[in-house]
Design an enzyme around this catalytic site. Structure first.
Site, PDB file in Angstrom:
ATOM      1  N   TYR A  56       0.849  -1.213   0.000  1.00  0.00           N
ATOM      2  CA  TYR A  56       0.000   0.000   0.000  1.00  0.00           C
ATOM      3  C   TYR A  56       0.868   1.240   0.000  1.00  0.00           C
ATOM      4  O   TYR A  56       0.683   2.188  -0.744  1.00  0.00           O
ATOM      5  CB  TYR A  56      -0.921  -0.059   1.212  1.00  0.00           C
ATOM      6  CG  TYR A  56      -1.613   1.234   1.569  1.00  0.00           C
ATOM      7  CD1 TYR A  56      -1.361   1.877   2.769  1.00  0.00           C
ATOM      8  CD2 TYR A  56      -2.534   1.811   0.697  1.00  0.00           C
ATOM      9  CE1 TYR A  56      -1.994   3.059   3.105  1.00  0.00           C
ATOM     10  CE2 TYR A  56      -3.181   2.998   1.024  1.00  0.00           C
ATOM     11  CZ  TYR A  56      -2.902   3.616   2.238  1.00  0.00           C
ATOM     12  OH  TYR A  56      -3.520   4.794   2.566  1.00  0.00           O
ATOM     13  N   GLN A 162     -17.031   7.343   2.048  1.00  0.00           N
ATOM     14  CA  GLN A 162     -15.888   7.322   1.143  1.00  0.00           C
ATOM     15  C   GLN A 162     -16.026   6.092   0.240  1.00  0.00           C
ATOM     16  O   GLN A 162     -16.248   4.982   0.743  1.00  0.00           O
ATOM     17  CB  GLN A 162     -14.584   7.243   1.915  1.00  0.00           C
ATOM     18  CG  GLN A 162     -13.343   7.272   1.037  1.00  0.00           C
ATOM     19  CD  GLN A 162     -12.095   6.880   1.787  1.00  0.00           C
ATOM     20  OE1 GLN A 162     -11.854   5.673   2.003  1.00  0.00           O
ATOM     21  NE2 GLN A 162     -11.322   7.855   2.197  1.00  0.00           N
ATOM     22  N   LYS A 164     -14.247   3.746  -2.610  1.00  0.00           N
ATOM     23  CA  LYS A 164     -12.980   3.413  -3.253  1.00  0.00           C
ATOM     24  C   LYS A 164     -13.187   3.309  -4.762  1.00  0.00           C
ATOM     25  O   LYS A 164     -14.171   2.721  -5.236  1.00  0.00           O
ATOM     26  CB  LYS A 164     -12.460   2.082  -2.712  1.00  0.00           C
ATOM     27  CG  LYS A 164     -12.127   2.111  -1.216  1.00  0.00           C
ATOM     28  CD  LYS A 164     -11.088   3.136  -0.889  1.00  0.00           C
ATOM     29  CE  LYS A 164     -10.679   3.048   0.567  1.00  0.00           C
ATOM     30  NZ  LYS A 164      -9.756   4.152   0.908  1.00  0.00           N
ATOM     31  N   ASP A 193     -12.149   7.936  -3.236  1.00  0.00           N
ATOM     32  CA  ASP A 193     -10.752   7.767  -2.869  1.00  0.00           C
ATOM     33  C   ASP A 193     -10.096   6.733  -3.772  1.00  0.00           C
ATOM     34  O   ASP A 193     -10.438   5.553  -3.734  1.00  0.00           O
ATOM     35  CB  ASP A 193     -10.656   7.301  -1.407  1.00  0.00           C
ATOM     36  CG  ASP A 193      -9.215   7.254  -0.926  1.00  0.00           C
ATOM     37  OD1 ASP A 193      -8.996   6.874   0.227  1.00  0.00           O
ATOM     38  OD2 ASP A 193      -8.305   7.606  -1.706  1.00  0.00           O
ATOM     39  N   GLU A 218     -10.251  12.183  -3.473  1.00  0.00           N
ATOM     40  CA  GLU A 218      -9.143  11.953  -2.539  1.00  0.00           C
ATOM     41  C   GLU A 218      -8.041  11.157  -3.226  1.00  0.00           C
ATOM     42  O   GLU A 218      -8.309  10.107  -3.814  1.00  0.00           O
ATOM     43  CB  GLU A 218      -9.623  11.214  -1.300  1.00  0.00           C
ATOM     44  CG  GLU A 218      -8.547  10.947  -0.278  1.00  0.00           C
ATOM     45  CD  GLU A 218      -9.092  10.414   1.054  1.00  0.00           C
ATOM     46  OE1 GLU A 218     -10.181  10.858   1.478  1.00  0.00           O
ATOM     47  OE2 GLU A 218      -8.439   9.525   1.633  1.00  0.00           O
ATOM     48  N   ASP A 241      -3.800  12.212   0.592  1.00  0.00           N
ATOM     49  CA  ASP A 241      -3.725  11.249   1.702  1.00  0.00           C
ATOM     50  C   ASP A 241      -2.353  10.585   1.671  1.00  0.00           C
ATOM     51  O   ASP A 241      -1.457  10.962   2.405  1.00  0.00           O
ATOM     52  CB  ASP A 241      -4.866  10.224   1.546  1.00  0.00           C
ATOM     53  CG  ASP A 241      -4.889   9.176   2.645  1.00  0.00           C
ATOM     54  OD1 ASP A 241      -5.927   8.538   2.829  1.00  0.00           O
ATOM     55  OD2 ASP A 241      -3.855   8.978   3.319  1.00  0.00           O
ATOM     56  N   LYS A 265      -3.199  10.126   8.496  1.00  0.00           N
ATOM     57  CA  LYS A 265      -3.034   8.873   9.229  1.00  0.00           C
ATOM     58  C   LYS A 265      -1.954   9.028  10.292  1.00  0.00           C
ATOM     59  O   LYS A 265      -0.812   9.396   9.976  1.00  0.00           O
ATOM     60  CB  LYS A 265      -2.700   7.742   8.247  1.00  0.00           C
ATOM     61  CG  LYS A 265      -3.873   7.427   7.320  1.00  0.00           C
ATOM     62  CD  LYS A 265      -3.564   6.258   6.423  1.00  0.00           C
ATOM     63  CE  LYS A 265      -4.775   5.827   5.642  1.00  0.00           C
ATOM     64  NZ  LYS A 265      -5.277   6.843   4.693  1.00  0.00           N
ATOM     65  N   TRP A 320     -12.212   7.935  11.024  1.00  0.00           N
ATOM     66  CA  TRP A 320     -12.327   6.555  10.574  1.00  0.00           C
ATOM     67  C   TRP A 320     -11.515   5.654  11.475  1.00  0.00           C
ATOM     68  O   TRP A 320     -10.362   5.966  11.809  1.00  0.00           O
ATOM     69  CB  TRP A 320     -11.798   6.416   9.137  1.00  0.00           C
ATOM     70  CG  TRP A 320     -11.938   5.023   8.589  1.00  0.00           C
ATOM     71  CD1 TRP A 320     -13.003   4.512   7.876  1.00  0.00           C
ATOM     72  CD2 TRP A 320     -11.004   3.945   8.728  1.00  0.00           C
ATOM     73  NE1 TRP A 320     -12.771   3.195   7.560  1.00  0.00           N
ATOM     74  CE2 TRP A 320     -11.571   2.820   8.073  1.00  0.00           C
ATOM     75  CE3 TRP A 320      -9.763   3.806   9.331  1.00  0.00           C
ATOM     76  CZ2 TRP A 320     -10.917   1.588   8.005  1.00  0.00           C
ATOM     77  CZ3 TRP A 320      -9.100   2.585   9.266  1.00  0.00           C
ATOM     78  CH2 TRP A 320      -9.695   1.494   8.605  1.00  0.00           C
TER      79      TRP A 320
HETATM   80  C1  0XW Z   1     -10.277   4.576   4.475  1.00  0.00           C
HETATM   81  N1  0XW Z   1      -9.021   4.370   5.084  1.00  0.00           N
HETATM   82  C2  0XW Z   1      -8.760   5.175   6.258  1.00  0.00           C
HETATM   83  C3  0XW Z   1      -9.001   2.949   5.447  1.00  0.00           C
HETATM   84  C4  0XW Z   1      -7.922   2.311   4.689  1.00  0.00           C
HETATM   85  O1  0XW Z   1      -6.794   2.286   5.531  1.00  0.00           O
HETATM   86  C5  0XW Z   1      -7.640   3.222   3.563  1.00  0.00           C
HETATM   87  C6  0XW Z   1      -7.838   4.547   4.163  1.00  0.00           C
HETATM   88  C7  0XW Z   1      -7.968   5.657   3.154  1.00  0.00           C
HETATM   89  O2  0XW Z   1      -8.634   6.630   3.355  1.00  0.00           O
HETATM   90  O3  0XW Z   1      -7.283   5.571   2.151  1.00  0.00           O
HETATM   91 MG    MG Z   2      -7.579   7.858   1.742  1.00  0.00          MG
END
Ligand code: 0XW
Ligand code: MG
Length: 369
Positions: A56, A162, A164, A193, A218, A241, A265, A320
């Protein structure tokens, strides 16, 4: 109060309802590292780091444990209360590897809170919120399945979702998000995202095809330079991010003026104290941001909540944790859970959780004076 022991545990966190699919990977289980730091006063502090698999980002579980093995002996005898000096000592012992150092930083903050009999949020400047808005991340799926999940999450109280995208024909991503918009409209904030998974042309095509939808894009592309190149053509607010791996990356993104928000994060930036610096930079520049981490159990989740509680509410995009995707909790009594779209901030000193040591995996290494 000084560090007298550091113990390192490994645990597999199986993903409930998995696999969890993002543009660059599909995950069924996450390898997490838990650190138990014991002080010379007998108090225990807990830390954790759980990279999202080995590809990742340039962080991985074995690397975290190797980095901790490298620095742990040199941390014995360090103060658990002088967090800046502790971070500098970690940097002296090992260059980089912020994610591994974050586990130690979080444990030291847990210890300091217990020592002063206050919560970690109070060490971070004070809580402005006791209830924190959760957001839910929906993995890559087909148009109807994704829209159905979105509808269900809104019924559970989520106000930010969110989705993906990336890693497939961008026409499918467009179809999914258009179907979501048709289904939920403005009932929730929509964030798409790509986790770096779109090319610049795909990102521009997506934005053009969804220009009528008030969404945020994102981390559409892999690098800051690619995001900068598409910014003039993109019809939507942009968030970074994965590109934000240090305070300097945050300052660089701001100086390049390439985004309107951040996904932050804690472990990737180096822990709670570094995150507090980034929080204050965002406040100085009125940059909204999420508060989250890559993955992790109750220890990571509690750290996320304590940091989130100190953020100006108007800048907190959403919080999250991976609690929705995990089968068991380290501390079943004080488990971190979402209720009607919100988290409740733990009340006990430190992180406010007491992991059951039968639930924290296998002891791999111990370091002591
Ligand atoms: C949604 N998240 C916080 C969970 C996964 O770790 C990926 C991450 C993101 O926003 O990319
Ligand atoms: Mg993200």
């Amino acid at each position: 109060m000084k560090i007298s022991e550091i113990h390192v545990y490994q645990k597999d966190l199986h993903i409930v309802g998995g696999p969890y699919t993002m543009s660059t990977m599909t995950l069924d289980v996450i390898d997490t590292t838990i650190v138990k730091v014991v002080s010379n006063s007998g108090l225990i502090g807990w830390g954790e780091v759980a990279p999202l698999g080995p590809n990742y980002q340039p962080q991985h579980a074995l690397g975290a444990r190797a980095a901790i093995a490298q620095i742990a002996p040199g941390l014995i005898g360090c103060s658990c209360l002088d967090h800046l000096l502790l971070r500098r000592q970690m940097d002296k012992l090992l260059n980089g590897h912020n994610y591994a150092k974050a586990a130690i930083d979080i444990a030291a903050m847990d210890l300091a809170g217990k020592h002063y009999d206050i919560r970690v949020c109070d060490l971070l400047g004070g809580a402005v919120s006791e209830r924190l808005p959760a957001y839910y991340a929906i993995g890559i799926g087909d148009p109807d399945e994704t829209a159905a999940i979105a509808k269900n999450k809104i019924s559970q109280g989520y106000k930010r979702l969110q989705f993906k995208i990336g890693g497939r024909n961008v026409a499918t991503d467009i179809a999914v998000i258009r179907n979501v918009w048709d289904t939920i409209g403005n009932q929730a904030q929509i964030v798409v995202d790509a986790n770096r998974g779109l090319t610049t042309s795909q990102a521009m095509r997506f934005s053009l095809s969804c220009s009528d939808i008030p969404l945020t894009m994102e981390q559409p592309c892999n690098t800051m330079e690619e995001v900068k190149s598409i910014r003039p053509q993109i019809h939507h607010p942009l968030a970074l991010d994965e590109n934000l791996e240090s305070v300097n990356d945050v300052l660089r993104a701001i100086s390049m003026d390439i985004c309107d928000a951040f996904g932050l994060k804690i472990s990737r930036l180096g822990g709670l104290n570094t995150m507090a610096t980034v929080r204050d930079i965002c406040e100085a520049r009125s940059i909204p941001h999420s508060m989250e981490d890559s993955w992790g159990g109750d220890i990571t989740s509690a750290a996320i909540l304590h940091m989130s509680a100190t953020i100006k509410p108007e800048l907190l995009e959403g919080v999250w944790t991976s609690g929705n995707y995990i089968e068991e909790h380290y501390d079943p009594v004080n488990a971190i859970r979402v209720d009607k779209g919100y988290f409740e901030l733990p009340q006990a000193p430190g992180l406010g959780i007491s992991p059951d040591e039968s639930r924290i995996g296998v002891l791999l290494a111990s370091y002591a004076s």
